[in-house]
Scaffold this motif. Structure first.
Motif, short mmCIF file in Angstrom:
data_model
loop_
_atom_site.label_atom_id
_atom_site.label_comp_id
_atom_site.label_asym_id
_atom_site.label_seq_id
_atom_site.Cartn_x
_atom_site.Cartn_y
_atom_site.Cartn_z
N UNK A 1 -50.15 -48.08 -23.79
CA UNK A 1 -48.96 -48.71 -23.21
C UNK A 1 -48.12 -49.43 -24.26
N UNK A 2 -48.79 -50.05 -25.24
CA UNK A 2 -47.96 -50.76 -26.24
C UNK A 2 -47.59 -49.86 -27.43
N UNK A 3 -47.93 -48.57 -27.33
CA UNK A 3 -47.46 -47.59 -28.32
C UNK A 3 -48.27 -47.51 -29.59
N UNK A 4 -49.39 -48.25 -29.69
CA UNK A 4 -50.18 -48.17 -30.94
C UNK A 4 -51.11 -46.95 -30.94
N UNK A 5 -51.30 -46.34 -29.76
CA UNK A 5 -52.11 -45.11 -29.70
C UNK A 5 -51.25 -44.00 -29.10
N UNK A 6 -51.27 -42.85 -29.79
CA UNK A 6 -50.48 -41.71 -29.35
C UNK A 6 -51.17 -41.00 -28.18
N UNK A 7 -50.40 -40.74 -27.11
CA UNK A 7 -50.98 -40.14 -25.90
C UNK A 7 -51.60 -38.78 -26.19
N UNK A 8 -50.89 -37.96 -27.01
CA UNK A 8 -51.41 -36.61 -27.28
C UNK A 8 -52.70 -36.65 -28.08
N UNK A 9 -52.79 -37.70 -28.92
CA UNK A 9 -54.01 -37.84 -29.72
C UNK A 9 -55.20 -38.14 -28.81
N UNK A 10 -54.99 -39.01 -27.82
CA UNK A 10 -56.06 -39.32 -26.87
C UNK A 10 -56.41 -38.07 -26.05
N UNK A 11 -55.38 -37.31 -25.65
CA UNK A 11 -55.63 -36.09 -24.86
C UNK A 11 -56.46 -35.10 -25.67
N UNK A 12 -56.12 -35.00 -26.94
CA UNK A 12 -56.85 -34.06 -27.79
C UNK A 12 -58.32 -34.50 -27.96
N UNK A 13 -58.50 -35.80 -28.06
CA UNK A 13 -59.86 -36.36 -28.16
C UNK A 13 -60.67 -35.97 -26.92
N UNK A 14 -60.04 -36.14 -25.73
CA UNK A 14 -60.73 -35.77 -24.48
C UNK A 14 -61.01 -34.27 -24.43
N UNK A 15 -60.02 -33.49 -24.90
CA UNK A 15 -60.17 -32.03 -24.85
C UNK A 15 -61.36 -31.59 -25.74
N UNK A 16 -61.41 -32.15 -26.92
CA UNK A 16 -62.51 -31.78 -27.82
C UNK A 16 -63.86 -32.22 -27.25
N UNK A 17 -63.87 -33.40 -26.58
CA UNK A 17 -65.11 -33.85 -25.95
C UNK A 17 -65.54 -32.88 -24.86
N UNK A 18 -64.53 -32.41 -24.06
CA UNK A 18 -64.85 -31.46 -22.97
C UNK A 18 -65.38 -30.16 -23.55
N UNK A 19 -64.72 -29.68 -24.63
CA UNK A 19 -65.17 -28.42 -25.24
C UNK A 19 -66.59 -28.55 -25.75
N UNK A 20 -66.88 -29.67 -26.41
CA UNK A 20 -68.22 -29.87 -26.96
C UNK A 20 -69.24 -29.95 -25.82
N UNK A 21 -68.84 -30.64 -24.71
CA UNK A 21 -69.76 -30.75 -23.56
C UNK A 21 -69.97 -29.39 -22.92
N UNK A 22 -68.86 -28.62 -22.77
CA UNK A 22 -68.95 -27.30 -22.15
C UNK A 22 -69.85 -26.40 -22.98
N UNK A 23 -69.68 -26.51 -24.29
CA UNK A 23 -70.49 -25.70 -25.18
C UNK A 23 -71.96 -26.03 -25.03
N UNK A 24 -72.26 -27.34 -24.93
CA UNK A 24 -73.64 -27.78 -24.75
C UNK A 24 -74.19 -27.26 -23.43
N UNK A 25 -73.35 -27.32 -22.38
CA UNK A 25 -73.76 -26.89 -21.05
C UNK A 25 -74.02 -25.38 -21.04
N UNK A 26 -73.10 -24.62 -21.63
CA UNK A 26 -73.24 -23.16 -21.68
C UNK A 26 -74.52 -22.80 -22.41
#
Ligand code: GDP
Length: 357
Positions: free
Chosen positions: A301-326
């Protein structure tokens, strides 16, 4: 300077190897399946691992990889026929690791003892900040120092803008713009790979890695191909994957380096800033949604963290989790085929389904 020092062996390795007078310090310069090529003080030699090393290996990670320093027993130099035998892999200071081919969770070392990982991204069509974040994660995880190379600067109209964007993202890593048309860029890269330093180039196909590697290694590869005073008579057809750089260190260029994914990487190193924020959230399991006291959301909200950067962080976490699950699902399926479904379910610790009464 001694050849092994030029090839990256430090004082510690050189003096350690003196404790094994019957063995010779070598470095793996190429690998093709279970055949290796090594460089020693005496030149190149074909090599294979000893029965003892094979017997004691707990996983594929324990086998030598390109870039490894290994104590070897050299073949008889008079007869000159046969392979050097690789007896012991020396401790690695860094390693690029990926899942072993055909295995669900065994991992293998793609390249070892890399000091500098040049992460290449071209400033034209390949420019993708999110991809760069992945490469930064892979590099930090390996133990090497990443340096971002923004290539094909001659094809970009406003390189300064992209340079500033990448510098903001790649905190802790140097960022350079290059073009193969610019001789100064070659000098800059060369100055980062002096004698004793090992570099590698990562990045998508077509970004210019081979062009840069050719510029750095031209004239040298041919000269070294002729030095071969051991292991004559039997030849492996493997191309060298560890190449000497003009006036200095070496470059590792293996096909595997180009295929590294996010499956085995640790995201914490690349996203340390987000982790530091998350550690201050009121709840330790905060998902950074609507929870009160969420410091990550406040930073957004105060602009010190980029929204797309956070989204990418979540995406990579999901991919790593999916990979572990698969991975786990494939493993369970394999057990079911081998031992029968019921046994595998019990092994996984899950209760048998209960019928409604
Ligand atoms: P790699 O797949 O990453 O190894 O990429 P290559 O080195 O094979 O380069 C792909 C293409 O880009 C080739 O046609 C190169 O000549 C070209 N190329 C590489 N670097 C540059 C550069 O700095 N500027 C321009 N204009 N072209 C380049």
């Amino acid at each position: 300077m001694n050849i092994m020092a030029q090839y990256g062996a430090d004082e510690r390795l050189l003096s350690l190897s003196l404790s094994y007078p019957a063995l010779t310090l070598s470095r793996v310069t190429a690998q093709h399946r279970n055949q290796y090529t090594i460089i020693t003080e005496l030149g190149d030699a074909p090599a294979e691992v000893s029965g003892k090393l094979r017997h004691e290996a707990l996983s594929t990670e324990d086998y030598p990889a390109v870039g490894d320093f290994v104590l070897a027993r050299l073949p008889d130099t008079d007869g000159g026929i046969g392979f050097a035998i690789l007896q012991q892999v020396m401790p690695r200071k860094s390693a690029f690791i990926r899942k072993a081919a055909g295995s669900t969770h065994d991992t293998q070392v793609v390249a070892a003892n890399i000091d500098i990982a040049f992460l290449c991204m071209s400033l034209n069509e390949n420019y993708n900040i999110r991809r760069l974040e992945r490469y930064l994660a892979v590099a930090w995880e390996s133990g090497a120092t990443p340096v971002v190379l923004l290539t094909k600067a001659d094809l970009c109209e406003r390189p300064a803008e992209q340079l500033a964007q990448v510098r903001a993202l790649a905190a802790g890593a140097d960022v350079l713009t290059t073009s193969i048309l610019d001789p100064a860029a070659r000098q800059t890269i060369l100055s980062l790979v002096p004698s004793g330093v090992t570099a590698a180039f990562l990045g998508s196909s077509g970004v210019g890695k081979s062009s840069i590697i050719n510029l750095l290694t031209e004239d040298v590869a041919m000269a070294t191909a002729e030095i071969s005073r051991v292991g004559k008579g039997r030849h492996t057809t493997t191309h060298r994957q560890l190449l000497p750089v003009v006036g200095g260190g070496v470059v590792i260029d293996t096909p595997g380096m180009r295929e590294l994914g996010v499956d085995t990487i640790d995201l914490r190193a690349a996203f340390a800033d987000i982790d530091a924020l998350a550690a201050m959230c009121r709840f330790s399991d905060c998902r950074h949604g609507n929870e009160p006291g969420c410091v990550v959301r406040a930073a957004l909200e105060n602009g010190t963290l980029d929204k797309r950067r956070l989204e990418n962080y979540h995406k990579l976490q999901r991919e790593a989790r999916y990979d572990g699950l698969a991975c786990r699902q494939r493993e369970t399926r394999k057990r079911e085929i081998l031992f029968g479904a019921k046994k595998s379910a019990n092994k996984a610790g899950r209760p048998e389904p209960q019928e409604r009464s």
